[in-house]
Scaffold this motif. Structure first.
Motif, PDB file in Angstrom:
ATOM      1  N   ASP A   1      17.193 -29.661  -3.484  1.00 40.26           N
ATOM      2  CA  ASP A   1      16.670 -28.728  -2.498  1.00 40.26           C
ATOM      3  C   ASP A   1      17.113 -27.312  -2.829  1.00 40.26           C
ATOM      4  O   ASP A   1      17.475 -26.998  -3.956  1.00 40.26           O
ATOM      5  CB  ASP A   1      17.132 -29.154  -1.098  1.00 40.26           C
ATOM      6  CG  ASP A   1      16.092 -28.853  -0.028  1.00 40.26           C
ATOM      7  OD1 ASP A   1      15.874 -27.658   0.261  1.00 40.26           O
ATOM      8  OD2 ASP A   1      15.500 -29.799   0.512  1.00 40.26           O
ATOM      9  N   SER A   2      17.129 -26.467  -1.785  1.00 34.73           N
ATOM     10  CA  SER A   2      17.472 -25.056  -1.943  1.00 34.73           C
ATOM     11  C   SER A   2      18.966 -24.808  -1.991  1.00 34.73           C
ATOM     12  O   SER A   2      19.423 -23.740  -2.387  1.00 34.73           O
ATOM     13  CB  SER A   2      16.886 -24.249  -0.780  1.00 34.73           C
ATOM     14  OG  SER A   2      17.511 -24.627   0.450  1.00 34.73           O
ATOM     15  N   GLY A   3      19.757 -25.797  -1.549  1.00 30.70           N
ATOM     16  CA  GLY A   3      21.207 -25.657  -1.477  1.00 30.70           C
ATOM     17  C   GLY A   3      21.735 -26.256  -0.191  1.00 30.70           C
ATOM     18  O   GLY A   3      20.987 -26.484   0.766  1.00 30.70           O
ATOM     19  N   ILE A   4      23.018 -26.548  -0.162  1.00 32.62           N
ATOM     20  CA  ILE A   4      23.664 -27.158   1.003  1.00 32.62           C
ATOM     21  C   ILE A   4      24.940 -26.387   1.317  1.00 32.62           C
ATOM     22  O   ILE A   4      25.742 -26.100   0.421  1.00 32.62           O
ATOM     23  CB  ILE A   4      24.011 -28.639   0.744  1.00 32.62           C
ATOM     24  CG1 ILE A   4      22.749 -29.453   0.459  1.00 32.62           C
ATOM     25  CG2 ILE A   4      24.772 -29.232   1.925  1.00 32.62           C
ATOM     26  CD1 ILE A   4      23.033 -30.882   0.030  1.00 32.62           C
ATOM     27  N   ASP A   5      25.135 -26.074   2.588  1.00 35.88           N
ATOM     28  CA  ASP A   5      26.376 -25.440   3.028  1.00 35.88           C
ATOM     29  C   ASP A   5      27.479 -26.495   3.012  1.00 35.88           C
ATOM     30  O   ASP A   5      27.546 -27.356   3.890  1.00 35.88           O
ATOM     31  CB  ASP A   5      26.199 -24.864   4.434  1.00 35.88           C
ATOM     32  CG  ASP A   5      27.466 -24.199   4.962  1.00 35.88           C
ATOM     33  OD1 ASP A   5      28.486 -24.184   4.238  1.00 35.88           O
ATOM     34  OD2 ASP A   5      27.439 -23.696   6.097  1.00 35.88           O
ATOM     35  N   SER A   6      28.334 -26.428   2.020  1.00 28.43           N
ATOM     36  CA  SER A   6      29.363 -27.454   1.831  1.00 28.43           C
ATOM     37  C   SER A   6      30.508 -27.350   2.832  1.00 28.43           C
ATOM     38  O   SER A   6      31.379 -28.222   2.872  1.00 28.43           O
ATOM     39  CB  SER A   6      29.928 -27.373   0.412  1.00 28.43           C
ATOM     40  OG  SER A   6      30.522 -26.105   0.191  1.00 28.43           O
ATOM     41  N   THR A   7      30.510 -26.292   3.652  1.00 28.99           N
ATOM     42  CA  THR A   7      31.578 -26.141   4.643  1.00 28.99           C
ATOM     43  C   THR A   7      31.124 -26.506   6.055  1.00 28.99           C
ATOM     44  O   THR A   7      31.902 -26.391   6.998  1.00 28.99           O
ATOM     45  CB  THR A   7      32.093 -24.689   4.661  1.00 28.99           C
ATOM     46  OG1 THR A   7      31.059 -23.809   5.113  1.00 28.99           O
ATOM     47  CG2 THR A   7      32.555 -24.259   3.274  1.00 28.99           C
ATOM     48  N   HIS A   8      29.885 -26.944   6.209  1.00 30.11           N
ATOM     49  CA  HIS A   8      29.374 -27.234   7.549  1.00 30.11           C
ATOM     50  C   HIS A   8      30.151 -28.381   8.191  1.00 30.11           C
ATOM     51  O   HIS A   8      30.402 -29.420   7.563  1.00 30.11           O
ATOM     52  CB  HIS A   8      27.885 -27.585   7.474  1.00 30.11           C
ATOM     53  CG  HIS A   8      27.190 -27.482   8.796  1.00 30.11           C
ATOM     54  ND1 HIS A   8      27.373 -28.403   9.809  1.00 30.11           N
ATOM     55  CD2 HIS A   8      26.315 -26.569   9.272  1.00 30.11           C
ATOM     56  CE1 HIS A   8      26.634 -28.054  10.856  1.00 30.11           C
ATOM     57  NE2 HIS A   8      25.979 -26.945  10.549  1.00 30.11           N
ATOM     58  N   GLN A   9      30.494 -28.225   9.446  1.00 28.78           N
ATOM     59  CA  GLN A   9      31.327 -29.195  10.155  1.00 28.78           C
ATOM     60  C   GLN A   9      30.699 -30.578  10.245  1.00 28.78           C
ATOM     61  O   GLN A   9      31.400 -31.596  10.303  1.00 28.78           O
ATOM     62  CB  GLN A   9      31.614 -28.679  11.569  1.00 28.78           C
ATOM     63  CG  GLN A   9      30.364 -28.442  12.413  1.00 28.78           C
ATOM     64  CD  GLN A   9      30.623 -27.646  13.675  1.00 28.78           C
ATOM     65  OE1 GLN A   9      31.770 -27.370  13.999  1.00 28.78           O
ATOM     66  NE2 GLN A   9      29.571 -27.269  14.381  1.00 28.78           N
TER      67      GLN A   9
ATOM     68  N   ARG B   1      19.493 -22.755   3.979  1.00 33.88           N
ATOM     69  CA  ARG B   1      18.999 -23.207   5.289  1.00 33.88           C
ATOM     70  C   ARG B   1      18.205 -24.524   5.184  1.00 33.88           C
ATOM     71  O   ARG B   1      18.470 -25.487   5.903  1.00 33.88           O
ATOM     72  CB  ARG B   1      18.133 -22.112   5.912  1.00 33.88           C
ATOM     73  CG  ARG B   1      17.536 -22.451   7.288  1.00 33.88           C
ATOM     74  CD  ARG B   1      16.718 -21.268   7.791  1.00 33.88           C
ATOM     75  NE  ARG B   1      15.979 -21.559   9.005  1.00 33.88           N
ATOM     76  CZ  ARG B   1      16.455 -21.431  10.248  1.00 33.88           C
ATOM     77  NH1 ARG B   1      17.701 -21.026  10.427  1.00 33.88           N
ATOM     78  NH2 ARG B   1      15.700 -21.687  11.307  1.00 33.88           N
ATOM     79  N   HIS B   2      17.241 -24.542   4.279  1.00 35.24           N
ATOM     80  CA  HIS B   2      16.355 -25.694   4.152  1.00 35.24           C
ATOM     81  C   HIS B   2      17.119 -26.936   3.702  1.00 35.24           C
ATOM     82  O   HIS B   2      17.003 -28.021   4.291  1.00 35.24           O
ATOM     83  CB  HIS B   2      15.229 -25.353   3.169  1.00 35.24           C
ATOM     84  CG  HIS B   2      14.134 -26.355   3.090  1.00 35.24           C
ATOM     85  ND1 HIS B   2      14.162 -27.420   2.221  1.00 35.24           N
ATOM     86  CD2 HIS B   2      12.964 -26.462   3.763  1.00 35.24           C
ATOM     87  CE1 HIS B   2      13.057 -28.129   2.350  1.00 35.24           C
ATOM     88  NE2 HIS B   2      12.309 -27.573   3.284  1.00 35.24           N
ATOM     89  N   GLY B   3      17.919 -26.792   2.656  1.00 36.30           N
ATOM     90  CA  GLY B   3      18.652 -27.935   2.140  1.00 36.30           C
ATOM     91  C   GLY B   3      19.709 -28.453   3.088  1.00 36.30           C
ATOM     92  O   GLY B   3      19.928 -29.671   3.189  1.00 36.30           O
TER      93      GLY B   3
ATOM     94  N   THR C   1      25.862 -23.815  12.275  1.00 32.32           N
ATOM     95  CA  THR C   1      24.802 -23.636  13.264  1.00 32.32           C
ATOM     96  C   THR C   1      23.810 -24.786  13.151  1.00 32.32           C
ATOM     97  O   THR C   1      23.901 -25.636  12.257  1.00 32.32           O
ATOM     98  CB  THR C   1      24.068 -22.301  13.047  1.00 32.32           C
ATOM     99  OG1 THR C   1      23.469 -22.299  11.743  1.00 32.32           O
ATOM    100  CG2 THR C   1      25.027 -21.123  13.181  1.00 32.32           C
ATOM    101  N   TYR C   2      22.857 -24.795  14.091  1.00 32.36           N
ATOM    102  CA  TYR C   2      21.830 -25.840  14.130  1.00 32.36           C
ATOM    103  C   TYR C   2      20.498 -25.196  14.491  1.00 32.36           C
ATOM    104  O   TYR C   2      20.466 -24.151  15.147  1.00 32.36           O
ATOM    105  CB  TYR C   2      22.194 -26.921  15.164  1.00 32.36           C
ATOM    106  CG  TYR C   2      23.521 -27.588  14.875  1.00 32.36           C
ATOM    107  CD1 TYR C   2      23.595 -28.724  14.072  1.00 32.36           C
ATOM    108  CD2 TYR C   2      24.710 -27.066  15.372  1.00 32.36           C
ATOM    109  CE1 TYR C   2      24.808 -29.330  13.787  1.00 32.36           C
ATOM    110  CE2 TYR C   2      25.937 -27.646  15.089  1.00 32.36           C
ATOM    111  CZ  TYR C   2      25.983 -28.783  14.293  1.00 32.36           C
ATOM    112  OH  TYR C   2      27.188 -29.371  13.999  1.00 32.36           O
ATOM    113  N   ALA C   3      19.422 -25.820  14.043  1.00 27.52           N
ATOM    114  CA  ALA C   3      18.100 -25.265  14.323  1.00 27.52           C
ATOM    115  C   ALA C   3      17.073 -26.383  14.363  1.00 27.52           C
ATOM    116  O   ALA C   3      17.282 -27.479  13.824  1.00 27.52           O
ATOM    117  CB  ALA C   3      17.709 -24.229  13.270  1.00 27.52           C
ATOM    118  N   THR C   4      15.966 -26.084  15.012  1.00 25.45           N
ATOM    119  CA  THR C   4      14.849 -27.011  15.089  1.00 25.45           C
ATOM    120  C   THR C   4      13.784 -26.566  14.098  1.00 25.45           C
ATOM    121  O   THR C   4      13.246 -25.469  14.221  1.00 25.45           O
ATOM    122  CB  THR C   4      14.265 -27.036  16.510  1.00 25.45           C
ATOM    123  OG1 THR C   4      15.275 -27.489  17.418  1.00 25.45           O
ATOM    124  CG2 THR C   4      13.066 -27.968  16.594  1.00 25.45           C
ATOM    125  N   LEU C   5      13.496 -27.391  13.112  1.00 21.21           N
ATOM    126  CA  LEU C   5      12.497 -27.095  12.096  1.00 21.21           C
ATOM    127  C   LEU C   5      11.456 -28.204  12.026  1.00 21.21           C
ATOM    128  O   LEU C   5      11.704 -29.323  12.481  1.00 21.21           O
ATOM    129  CB  LEU C   5      13.145 -26.920  10.719  1.00 21.21           C
ATOM    130  CG  LEU C   5      14.301 -25.931  10.583  1.00 21.21           C
ATOM    131  CD1 LEU C   5      14.781 -25.881   9.138  1.00 21.21           C
ATOM    132  CD2 LEU C   5      13.900 -24.549  11.057  1.00 21.21           C
TER     133      LEU C   5
END
Length: 548
Positions: free
Chosen positions: A80-88, A300-302, A463-467
């Motif tokens: 994908d586009s990338g992943i936030d590796s620090t996300h809780q 964001r996407h990944g 954070t969180y979002a609806t996609l």
């Protein structure tokens, strides 16, 4: 990643083009047995009979079938586009390459990728820089051949070059259409920003406030009928999922920035972001390039897709992943804003396979694939290694039995790819809107549908979002496959695909055909005719693996 990503800001962008006064007449239909707000936030896990929602019955499966069983970890690669590796919600489930020492600048495990502790990026350079925006594939083809073919007719072109000429003509037409559409979109977005800014200012003056939050606007709409614009503005903010006028304008500005990036980079044949990577794009055998930054500049996407698969379940955060902590998410970055390159996709698949991925989630796609053969070879390699590929069908409302979308369901020779499952997007409404209006479909080329509308999941920065998008539906299926593989590790990739297809819940709801206005039976839109169902999949896996 040329799929339109149906996010909160893209919905806002579309809504911003409409008259605010018209929005209040477009209320969304809800089922007779309306779910609670909390259920709506995680609707993909619900059950049609128990909850009145056409979800995948994940909660029911965990509650009734899996509670007493012990899972084994499964490695799922997210290309994908990338992943936030620090996300809780994701940090505890990220894959770790224990053969590699982080940050020492050495290729400790001798796999050809230095410091690949969490995965790899084929969009990065050795100096740490990363590609953010790529060109579209049609832009690249047009730019490559325009010097050779511009102004010529097929008749004057050498026979040996006519296949290239035909590709050039198709790509040029697509490029010019896309550029014109983007120019129109940018103009409309700019007008929408001006119009909405003025509307918000008038309403703030009428209410004597410097900020419009949705609660204040809703109160004005219900209690101050003289403030005529309050009702339409509230409807606008509510439908777009915006808490304030600041959020709305911020999202519109982001959409405008994205549109400009598309024109200046994605649709610019003279733009060359590959200088950042430093590879030779024409050398399809080259694989040792990139860097270990699995997050990149826009994850964001990944991150959202990774959360759908493996976000921690039951911790009160996010919307819960389908598989939760039984997975280990490997990040492989090859899909920027714009179109991924076939070379990068092939290398990403091979990297994932070679480093232990058992399932690969692929939420990307494009209209042209000039080097499809190298992708086909990587998919065959994955098949040899017993790895399941889960691919998003695409968001163009097209019948992929007739229209191209890559990676496709077939090899170049026309044979179906046995270890790939292609996924369309469904909504939480068992009505004419059950099939997402944007989703691609195909009785031969789309295997199943899965929840892909208004999916709540992780986004960078805790954070969180609806996609929305088939990009969201594919990781739902990847999560289902991971659960099956975790509890039934003996299942092969082909068996996983078979179980997911055969256990899908069939729906014969009359729905609007995606991209059209006519009504069709939902079951005609895919090979299985149904929506994935984890509860039924576990039951079927039990039968298939039962010792006789």
């Amino acid at each position: 990643m040329s799929f339109p990503i149906h996010s909160s800001f893209s919905r806002l962008a579309l809504l911003g083009l409409l008259s605010l006064a018209a929005l209040s007449t477009h209320a969304q239909t809800t089922p007779a047995a309306s779910p609670t707000p909390e259920q709506i936030r995680r609707w993909q896990h619900l059950d049609l009979q128990a909850d009145g929602v056409p979800g995948i019955s994940a909660d029911k499966a965990y509650r009734e079938l899996l509670g007493s069983r012990v899972p084994t970890p499964v490695v799922v690669a997210v290309i994908d586009s990338g992943i936030d590796s620090t996300h809780q919600d994701l940090k505890p489930v990220l894959w770790r390459n224990f053969r590699e020492v982080a940050g020492n600048g050495l290729d400790d495990d001798k796999n050809g990728y230095t410091d690949d502790v969490r995965g790899w990026s084929f969009l990065g350079g050795p100096d740490g820089r990363n590609i953010t925006v790529e060109t579209l594939e049609q832009t690249r083809i047009y730019g490559q051949y325009r010097g050779q073919f511009e102004g010529k007719t097929r008749q004057v072109v050498r026979k040996a070059d006519r296949a290239k000429f035909d590709l050039y003509e198709q790509a040029k037409a697509s490029y010019e259409k896309a550029r014109k559409a983007e120019e129109t979109r940018l103009a409309r977005l700019t007008d929408a920003l001006t119009s909405n800014t003025a509307t918000f200012e008038r309403l703030k003056q009428a209410l004597g406030t410097t900020r419009l939050d949705s609660g204040l606007v809703h109160q004005a709409a219900t209690r101050q009928p003289a403030v005529a614009e309050a009702g339409p503005v509230y409807a606008f903010m509510h439908r777009a999922g915006m808490a304030s006028d600041e959020d709305a304008l911020k999202a519109l500005n982001a959409a405008i920035k994205g549109s400009r990036n598309s024109l200046e980079m994605g649709l610019n044949p003279d733009y060359n972001p590959r200088a950042i990577v430093g590879d030779n794009p024409k050398d399809l055998r080259e694989s040792r390039y990139g860097n270990p930054d699995i997050q990149g500049p826009d994850a964001r996407h990944g991150t959202h897709c990774a959360g759908i698969i493996g976000g921690l379940r039951g911790n009160g955060l996010g919307g819960d992943g389908v598989a939760g902590d039984m997975v280990r998410i490997m990040g492989v970055r090859s899909t920027p804003s714009g179109d991924e390159r076939d070379k990068d996709v092939a290398n990403a698949i091979r990297y994932a396979v070679d480093n232990g991925a058992q399932i690969i989630s692929m939420s990307f796609g494009k209209d042209f694939s000039p080097d499809k053969a190298v992708v086909d070879d990587a998919m065959k390699y994955a098949a040899q290694k017993n790895v399941l590929l889960v691919h998003a069908a695409g968001n163009s409302g097209l019948n992929t039995d007739k229209d191209n979308n890559y990676p496709s369901a077939r090899y170049l020779n026309g044979k179906f790819i046995p270890n790939q499952i292609t996924v369309g997007a469904s909504s939480r409404l068992n009505t004419s809107a059950l099939a997402a209006g944007f989703s691609n479909y195909g009785k031969q080329t789309v295997d199943v549908f899965a929840p892909g509308v208004d999916i709540y999941s992780s986004t960078p920065g805790n954070t969180y979002a609806t996609l929305s998008g088939t990009s969201m539906a594919a990781p739902v299926v990847a999560g289902v496959a991971a659960v099956l593989k975790s509890y039934f590790p003996q299942l092969s990739a082909l068996q996983l695909k078979q179980i997911i297809e055969q256990s899908a819940t069939p729906y014969h709801t009359q729905v609007l055909k995606p991209g059209a206005k006519d009504m069709v039976d939902f079951a005609t839109l895919s090979k299985s005719g149904g929506i994935v169902n984890l509860y039924e999949a576990v039951k079927l896996a039990d039968k298939m693996t039962m010792v006789k």
